[in-house]
Enzyme design. Structure first.
Site, short mmCIF file in Angstrom:
data_model
loop_
_atom_site.label_atom_id
_atom_site.label_comp_id
_atom_site.label_asym_id
_atom_site.label_seq_id
_atom_site.Cartn_x
_atom_site.Cartn_y
_atom_site.Cartn_z
N LYS A 182 4.16 25.23 41.92
CA LYS A 182 4.34 26.33 42.68
C LYS A 182 5.35 26.04 43.61
CE LYS A 182 3.43 28.25 46.47
NZ LYS A 182 4.42 28.60 47.27
N GLY A 218 2.04 30.94 49.61
CA GLY A 218 0.93 29.80 49.77
C GLY A 218 -0.52 30.43 49.34
N GLU A 262 2.85 14.57 51.33
CA GLU A 262 4.19 14.34 51.92
C GLU A 262 4.04 15.30 53.03
OE1 GLU A 262 5.48 11.48 51.70
OE2 GLU A 262 4.79 10.90 49.82
N CYS A 294 12.44 16.23 56.42
CA CYS A 294 11.27 15.26 57.13
C CYS A 294 11.67 14.24 57.94
CB CYS A 294 9.98 15.09 56.05
SG CYS A 294 10.14 16.23 54.87
N GLU A 351 7.90 18.44 65.28
CA GLU A 351 8.90 18.52 64.24
C GLU A 351 9.64 19.79 64.40
OE1 GLU A 351 7.72 18.66 60.18
OE2 GLU A 351 9.46 17.30 59.92
#
Ligand code: ADP
Length: 512
Positions: free
Chosen positions: A198, A230, A272, A307, A414
């Site tokens: 996806k 999503g 991840e 990331c 983040e």
């Protein structure tokens, strides 16, 4: 396959299309299921725009549960024969895919720049350039899918074998979509699984093209790809009863949802997730190297959308001011502009949502009393490189913050934008304590000329990927994955392929 047949097949193959606008239109409104480009079952689509000008790039197929069902059915069918294909033959096909992708890297780079706004020369071309390597690497490991013999009982022959899981669902983000997809599908396919990917809603086309190119040589149904949002498309993929494993890269929040959904089915997941990667610079570090490492580590040319971005830089007091000065000068020298322009070092943020989010953090940092050193800038209309068309684009000037309070959200959260926080420290112990005071644990670096300090730092920094005096990106054969909230499981190695994409079966033969 005879040599003649393969030469004829090769002549039939798609040739590179270097016009990304035309290629995106060609790929519009399609998933790739069972070896064919097909529209969404509902016929619905959603728009993708060039983040530099907001011009429409194309329409992506709007994937939902019915599309997921079709893709998983195709994968189930294809996987059975694939699992029975000798491992080295599977590996050979992976290497063949690598060769095809290598021949198409320029078109993939341009398509990537167009849909994500990542500068062509500094980022999109680099991503497209390393793609083939993942397939060649994992293809070469095919014969390492070995089991063991076990000295259990002399009257019994006891062994283990590695078997594929079946159908693997891969959910990928938009920041380095081709490479992150490759680290999932190359080992999954080599190990004998079929995959349903996806794609991220912001970046559906380059990965669809990768899938189309690979489908020229792979059996139909083995590698399927869906575009969609999503909740409508990702969630039914995770929940599908015939999907036996989910490999996900994305945010911590979505990772949590996926982990919960996978728990309902009791299937394994690899996650991840995010990072807030510290860089510790000691007084005795090589200043030039550390500054260059901060620029590349912070991925300023990718607008910090990584990331592993070095988004917290702890610099010892003796070097701090010189470091900030030199970093500012280096980031200032980066050219911001149209991502498709060869001259641009820095392109745009991927979407309006991210643009607002990043600007929100910059405003907050200022309100908290931090000093924002803004670097580089889009040339104004009329200046060399300036363009009226770029005025609407999601350009954000890189910002180096100093003087933020220790508990600032900019240091803890983040940002996923071109914003780094430089923090002054006095002692090594203080630096380690602050660097480790984080919910995340993905990557970290330490910069020093002292071997003992470097090794001690590497040992004590809480992260899955630690480097001394450099800031390399992830590559095949380097185990990659975080601790704490940065994720579960590792990628990019032989062990990752064995642990995450196979089951170990024990077989005991009674010889008595
Ligand atoms: P980001 O905020 O960086 O876009 P996300 O974690 O939201 O990160 O997205 C990463 C990937 O996860 C995308 O492909 C996205 O569509 C997908 N995704 C988002 N929500 C869900 C969900 N509930 N279930 C499955 N996949 C999801």
């Amino acid at each position: 396959m005879s040599t003649q047949a393969s030469a004829a097949d090769a002549a039939d193959r798609l040739s590179p299309n270097l016009d990304p606008w035309a290629l995106a239109r060609e790929l519009s409104a399609r998933h790739l299921i069972g070896g064919k480009l097909v529209p969404a079952v509902s016929g619905r689509t959603f728009e993708v725009r060039y983040p530099a000008t907001l011009e429409k790039v194309g329409e992506a197929a709007y994937g939902e549960a019915a599309d997921v069902a079709a893709a998983v059915d195709a994968a189930v069918m294809a996987q059975k024969a694939w699992a029975r294909t000798p491992a080295r033959e599977r590996g050979r096909l992976m290497a063949e895919c690598g060769r095809i992708l290598e021949a198409h890297k320029e078109e993939l780079a341009r398509l990537m720049a167009l849909e994500t706004g990542k500068a062509l020369r500094t980022e999109s071309r680099v991503e497209a350039g390393v793609l083939a390597d993942a397939f060649v690497f994992f293809g070469g490991l095919a014969s390492e899918l070995k089991g063991e013999t076990v000295p259990f009982n002399p009257d019994m022959m006891t062994m283990t074998v590695r078997e594929p899981i079946g159908v693997v669902g891969a959910i990928i983000p938009w920041n380095v979509p081709m490479m992150l997809m490759a680290y999932k599908i190359a080992p999954a396919l080599t190990a004998g699984n079929a995959v349903v990917v996806k794609s991220a809603e912001e970046a559906p086309f380059a990965v669809l093209r990768v899938c189309q190119l690979m489908n020229q040589v792979l059996p139909a149904g083995l590698f399927n790809i869906l575009s969609g949002y999503g909740p409508e498309c990702g969630q039914p993929l995770v929940a599908h009863p015939k999907v036996g494993k989910i490999s996900f890269t994305g945010s911590v929040e979505t990772g949590r949802l996926i982990y919960k959904a996978a728990a309902e089915k009791l299937i394994p997941v690899t996650l991840e997730l995010g990072g807030k990667s510290p860089m510790v610079v000691m007084d005795d570090a090589d200043l030039d190297k550390a500054v260059a490492g901060a620029v590349s580590g912070m991925r300023f040319t990718r607008q910090g959308q990584s990331c592993t971005a070095a988004s917290r830089i702890y610099v010892q007091a003796g070097l701090h001011d010189r470091f900030v000065e030199a970093l500012k000068a280096k980031v200032d020298a980066l050219v911001m502009g149209d991502p498709l322009d060869e001259k641009s070092d820095i392109g745009t943020i991927v979407s309006l949502q991210q643009f607002d989010r990043v600007n929100g953090y910059i405003d907050r940092g200022r309100a908290e009393g931090g000093r924002a050193h803004e670097c580089s800038a889009l040339p104004a209309t009329g200046e060399k490189g300036g363009s009226e068309k770029l005025k609407e684009g999601y350009f954000v000037r890189p910002v180096i913050f100093t003087g933020l309070p220790k508990d600032s959200r900019l240091i803890r959260e983040e940002i996923f934008g071109p914003v780094t926080c430089v923090v002054k420290f006095e002692t090594f112990e203080e630096a380690l304590e602050q660097a480790n005071d984080s919910d995340y644990g993905l990557a970290a670096t330490i910069w020093t000329r002292d071997l003992k300090t470097g090794l001690d730092g590497a040992r004590r920094l809480e992260a899955g990927f630690v480097q001394v005096n450099q800031n390399l990106v992830v590559m095949p054969n380097l185990s990659y994955g975080g601790i704490k909230q940065s994720g579960l499981g590792k990628e990019a190695t032989l062990e990752a392929m064995l642990e995450h994409f196979t089951h170990k079966k024990t077989i005991i033969v009674n010889l008595g």
